[in-house]
Design a protein around this motif. Structure first.
Motif, short mmCIF file in Angstrom:
data_model
loop_
_atom_site.label_atom_id
_atom_site.label_comp_id
_atom_site.label_asym_id
_atom_site.label_seq_id
_atom_site.Cartn_x
_atom_site.Cartn_y
_atom_site.Cartn_z
N GLU A 74 18.84 45.87 3.87
CA GLU A 74 20.06 45.07 3.79
C GLU A 74 21.12 45.61 4.74
N ALA A 75 21.18 46.93 4.86
CA ALA A 75 22.13 47.53 5.81
C ALA A 75 21.81 47.09 7.24
N ASP A 76 20.52 47.04 7.58
CA ASP A 76 20.12 46.54 8.90
C ASP A 76 20.60 45.11 9.11
N HIS A 77 20.44 44.29 8.08
CA HIS A 77 20.83 42.88 8.18
C HIS A 77 22.34 42.75 8.39
N ILE A 78 23.11 43.53 7.67
CA ILE A 78 24.57 43.47 7.82
C ILE A 78 25.00 43.97 9.20
N ALA A 79 24.30 44.99 9.69
CA ALA A 79 24.66 45.55 11.00
C ALA A 79 24.60 44.51 12.11
N LYS A 80 23.73 43.51 11.94
CA LYS A 80 23.64 42.45 12.95
C LYS A 80 24.95 41.68 13.08
N LYS A 81 25.72 41.65 12.00
CA LYS A 81 26.96 40.90 12.01
C LYS A 81 28.09 41.65 12.72
N MET A 82 27.83 42.90 13.11
CA MET A 82 28.86 43.71 13.75
C MET A 82 28.70 43.79 15.27
N MET A 83 27.76 43.03 15.81
CA MET A 83 27.47 43.13 17.24
C MET A 83 28.44 42.31 18.08
N GLY A 84 28.61 42.75 19.31
CA GLY A 84 29.31 41.98 20.32
C GLY A 84 28.32 41.34 21.28
N PRO A 85 28.76 40.93 22.48
CA PRO A 85 27.85 40.31 23.44
C PRO A 85 26.99 41.36 24.14
N TYR A 86 25.96 40.90 24.83
CA TYR A 86 25.21 41.80 25.71
C TYR A 86 26.07 42.16 26.92
N THR A 87 25.77 43.29 27.51
CA THR A 87 26.46 43.67 28.75
C THR A 87 25.99 42.77 29.89
N GLN A 88 26.69 42.88 31.00
CA GLN A 88 26.30 42.15 32.20
C GLN A 88 25.26 42.96 33.00
N SER A 89 24.79 42.37 34.10
CA SER A 89 23.65 42.92 34.83
C SER A 89 24.02 43.34 36.25
N TYR A 90 23.38 44.42 36.68
CA TYR A 90 23.49 44.88 38.07
C TYR A 90 22.58 44.02 38.93
N LEU A 91 23.08 43.58 40.08
CA LEU A 91 22.41 42.54 40.86
C LEU A 91 22.00 43.01 42.26
N PRO A 92 20.98 42.35 42.84
CA PRO A 92 20.64 42.63 44.23
C PRO A 92 21.62 41.92 45.17
N LEU A 93 21.97 42.59 46.26
CA LEU A 93 22.87 41.99 47.25
C LEU A 93 22.14 40.98 48.11
N GLY A 94 21.04 41.40 48.68
CA GLY A 94 20.31 40.51 49.58
C GLY A 94 19.17 41.23 50.26
N ASP A 95 18.70 40.63 51.35
CA ASP A 95 17.57 41.16 52.10
C ASP A 95 17.84 41.02 53.59
N LEU A 96 17.50 42.08 54.32
CA LEU A 96 17.61 42.07 55.77
C LEU A 96 16.20 42.15 56.33
N TYR A 97 15.85 41.15 57.14
CA TYR A 97 14.51 41.09 57.72
C TYR A 97 14.59 41.23 59.24
N PHE A 98 13.63 41.98 59.78
CA PHE A 98 13.44 42.08 61.23
C PHE A 98 12.03 41.58 61.55
N HIS A 99 11.95 40.54 62.33
CA HIS A 99 10.65 40.01 62.76
C HIS A 99 10.37 40.46 64.19
N PHE A 100 9.25 41.17 64.39
CA PHE A 100 8.88 41.69 65.71
C PHE A 100 7.78 40.82 66.30
N GLU A 101 7.95 40.46 67.57
CA GLU A 101 7.02 39.53 68.20
C GLU A 101 5.67 40.15 68.53
N HIS A 102 5.55 41.49 68.44
CA HIS A 102 4.29 42.13 68.84
C HIS A 102 3.17 41.97 67.82
#
Length: 788
Positions: A74-102
């Motif tokens: 029952e304590a576990d069940h009540i503890a669920k009522k005390m939660m806030g939101p999930y945190t946010q996420s760390y994200l990827p910026l992007g990708d740098l590509y180099f295409h070589f003609e060889h």
């Protein structure tokens, strides 16, 4: 001191990490196409918001009542009522590509990461022409630099472009490619199955941060054009590409965005005023000023010098002392490249992340992982790299004051098991979706406060202690004073309480929430002890010191269970998982200092039994923690077994495993999946095997394995602001050089002949305990210690 391979990376965990703390890249080293996966440390989803659950405080008395009645479900069940939101996420910026003609057919391929320079290399031949690339990310110039050349004039034909998994567009400005992007306003954790897990705001009114990346070029011979498809270079012999990035994140005022263009333009402009050689040397000088402080030699390398690192892990593992040395220094490399002054602290993945929904949001997990990231900062002589976490704690403590009041009606400040760049302090669980076994844990702030004290203990900076550390430490202690409640035996207990992520079995049923878990009481003991010592150093707060002394004596005591083990919970419950990855109840051994062989022998022995029962398996970071624990127990051979288990090659990139970890081909720690804390944990653990000072005594080679009979280490740091160099032969110390950086009193374990470096006259030592000897030092002086 390098990671090396004979083929390009295919998987992300085969790519090589580069970074300057703010900007990160994973280098794949392809032949026909080079791929740099990019990160910027402040690029997170979300925006400042109120995460405190206004209903939570109404349930506190009820959950305490259910715990006291042993209605744990029952304590576990009540503890669920005390939660806030999930945190946010760390994200990827992007990708740098180099295409070589060889094309992609090449001979004599080599790629490597040189830890002594912080530079990545790729070399190969196309016919008789040799092609090479070098890359580094400069901290002094805040720029990523990619230099490429060919041995035959005019054969370098390359096309570069940028892209991102987030909302973005590219444009042209002053012969530069510019990528503009927008982060999502919300990203659900990867384990939360929702219909719309990534939510963007309207472009004009979006509250989430924006980001920008800029790519420029300088080249020798040939010609280049630039358009929306990228930068196109033809007929060149060499070229240098420069990449800068920034976001609108404003640490000084989270609700007001900065213009990232100002930074990206200035970084690029300033860097391109230097020659490539000048930039390279500036980077090396800066990097080596940190990396070169510590050297470690524990034996002769066994693997052939040209063997690829992944094959070396597979064939030799910890049997190759050179690979253990590489693993140790790799942790220091990752610290330097992911945590420098002025930046954010290293998160679950340092600064490297390839996905928009990374494992566990790649956030800051405060019930072990964020703290473990910084265990090697002081001991391996990278104290400056501790600064991002210490500054982050200060920001977190401000938000934690409101959470302490609204959730618990308490003074001081509190944090729970997860936080993010916005410094969320409420229990993260989306108002009931989470599991109380991890959400119902208000000890995050109290544990983090240990880092403030440790930074002082290693550096003896009283100004830092007075102005920065102590007020935050005291705030965490004030919360704990209000959080503690008197139980039926007149002990002061924590209620509700969990042992992070590990459930117990009561009447045949699993439950998470009870009271007075051993970890809770150990963290509070540690915090109160540190606050008392800090106040004494500063000669302030005598009444508060006296209060902590009294309360500390009334804390719910540790207990020894039916197996002779240190109990994890207030009752001798059965474990949900006897081999669980968390060993939270052993906090008082490491990273704490409550349990020692000399002061608490019975509990120390019981802690050993607990760790024996947990076994030698576990996730990558769990193995790293166990290395440090066995080092504190004085068993170097057992610590080495854990290093052996960590140096197991893991191939599954994204598959979760909670019982068997290792390392990936690029030596990244495998939970699996990738978490960087195991890298830092094992580096710190190896340092603990060689030097300990947590009892206020310098203990040299306390846990030396039998298979490291001869060796040398220079530059390790000890509490009291000492630097230590040691050599040993046949398992016995041959000489020690100790440098006193603050002129403090020094206590050593075992008796040595001690001489000031410029003197032939031995110092007189005062015996201050069994096997402990004291002498006074001078600031800046070096002392030579030799066996009797």
């Amino acid at each position: 001191m390098k990671l090396q391979y004979k083929k390009p990376a295919v998987k992300w965990t085969e790519a090589l990490p580069m970074g300057n703390s703010k900007l990160g890249a994973m280098v794949f080293g392809g032949v026909a196409e080079e791929h740099l996966q990019l990160n910027e440390e402040t690029l997170w989803s979300g925006y400042p918001r109120d995460w405190n659950n206004p209903e939570a405080k109404h349930y506190l008395s009820e959950i305490r009542h259910q715990v006291n009645e042993e209605n744990f479900e029952e304590a576990d069940h009540i503890a669920k009522k005390m939660m806030g939101p999930y945190t946010q996420s760390y994200l990827p910026l992007g990708d740098l590509y180099f295409h070589f003609e060889h094309g992609e057919i090449a001979n004599d391929y080599r790629r490597s990461l040189d830890l002594t320079e912080g530079i990545s290399y790729i070399e190969y031949k196309i016919g008789e022409a040799r092609f090479s690339r070098e890359m580094f990310i400069s901290y002094p110039d805040q720029i990523a630099v990619i230099h490429m050349k060919t041995s035959h004039p005019g054969l370098l034909n390359v096309h570069a472009h940028l892209k991102s998994q987030l909302r973005y567009r590219t444009d042209l400005e002053e012969n530069k490619i510019v990528m503009f992007g927008q982060a999502p306003e919300h990203v659900d954790p990867n384990y939360y199955k929702t219909e719309n897990p990534i939510i963007y705001g309207n472009d004009d009114q979006a509250k989430a941060m924006t980001f920008e990346g800029r790519l420029g070029i300088e080249h020798e011979s040939g010609s280049f054009t630039i358009n929306h498809d990228g930068i196109h270079l033809k007929g060149a012999t060499s070229a240098t590409f420069f990449f800068s990035a920034a976001t609108s994140f404003n640490e000084d005022n989270l609700s007001e965005k900065k213009d990232p263009s100002q930074k990206t333009k200035s970084y690029l402009k300033n860097a391109m005023e230097y020659s490539y050689e000048e930039l390279r040397q500036r980077h090396i000088n800066d990097y080596r000023s940190l990396f070169d402080r510590v050297e470690l030699k524990i034996g002769e390398e066994k693997a052939p010098k040209d063997m690829s690192t992944d094959q070396r892990i597979l064939e030799y593992g910890a049997e190759d002392p050179g690979l253990v040395e590489l693993l140790f220094q790799y942790g220091r490399y990752l610290m330097i490249t992911s945590s420098r002054p002025g930046s954010q602290p290293a998160n679950l993945q340092g600064i490297w992340n390839q996905t928009t929904r990374p494992p566990w949001s790649s956030n800051y997990t405060l019930n072990i992982n964020a703290e473990m990231n910084y265990w090697p900062a002081e001991t391996t002589n990278l104290s400056e790299c501790h600064e991002p976490l210490l500054s982050f704690i200060a920001r977190l403590s401000e938000n934690g004051k409101l959470t302490a009041t609204e959730y618990y009606g308490a003074n001081g400040w509190v944090a729970h098991h997860n936080t993010d760049i916005w410094c969320q302090t409420a229990p993260a669980g989306d108002y009931g979706h989470g599991d109380p076994v991890w959400t119902q844990w208000p000890m995050g702030g109290a544990w983090l406060a240990q880092h403030l004290w440790e930074h002082f203990a290693f550096n003896k900076d009283e100004d830092f202690l007075r102005k920065k550390a102590y007020p935050i430490m005291k705030g965490a202690a004030l919360f704990c004073l209000d959080w503690l409640v008197k139980d039926e035996d007149d002990y002061l207990s924590t209620n509700p309480s969990t042992s992070p992520e590990h459930k117990f079995i009561h009447n045949g049923t699993k439950a998470a929430v009870s009271k007075s878990s051993t970890m809770d009481m150990a963290i509070i003991w540690d915090l109160f002890t540190n606050c008392m010592e800090a106040a004494e150093v500063l000669q302030i707060d005598k009444a508060f010191r006296d209060q902590l002394t009294e309360v500390k004596s009334l804390l719910y005591p540790m207990k020894i269970g039916k197996h002779g083990q240190l109990q994890e919970w207030y009752q001798d419950f059965e474990d949900e998982d006897p081999y669980h990855r968390h060993v939270s109840h052993l906090f008082g051994v490491y990273p704490g200092r409550q349990l020692t062989a000399s002061d608490t022998p019975e509990f120390f022995k019981a802690a050993i039994k607990s760790l024996e029962r947990r076994g030698n398996g576990g996730t990558g970071w769990s193995l790293g923690w166990k290395v440090g624990l066995w080092a504190r127990f004085g068993d170097g051979n057992q610590a080495l077994k854990l290093i052996e288990n960590l140096l197991q090659l893991v191939d599954e990139e994204n598959q979760e495993n909670y019982h068997k970890g290792g390392v990936y081909a690029n030596l990244f720690d495998a939970h699996p999946p990738f978490q960087i804390d195991g890298n830092f944990g094992v580096t710190a653990g190896i340092a603990e095997m060689l030097l300990q000072s947590h009892e206020g005594v310098l203990n040299f080679l306390p846990s030396l394995p039998d298979t490291w009979p001869d060796g040398k280490v220079t530059g390790l740091r000890a509490r009291g602001h000492f630097e230590v160099n040691m050599e040993w032969h046949d398992g016995t110390l041959s000489n020690i050089k100790l440098i006193s950086l603050s002129g403090k009193e020094c206590i050593i374990h075992d008796e040595f002949v001690v001489k000031e470096k410029e003197s032939s006259k031995p110092l007189s030592l005062e015996k201050v305990g069994e096997g402990r000897y004291k002498f006074q030092t001078k600031k800046g002086a070096a002392y030579l210690l030799s066996p009797l």
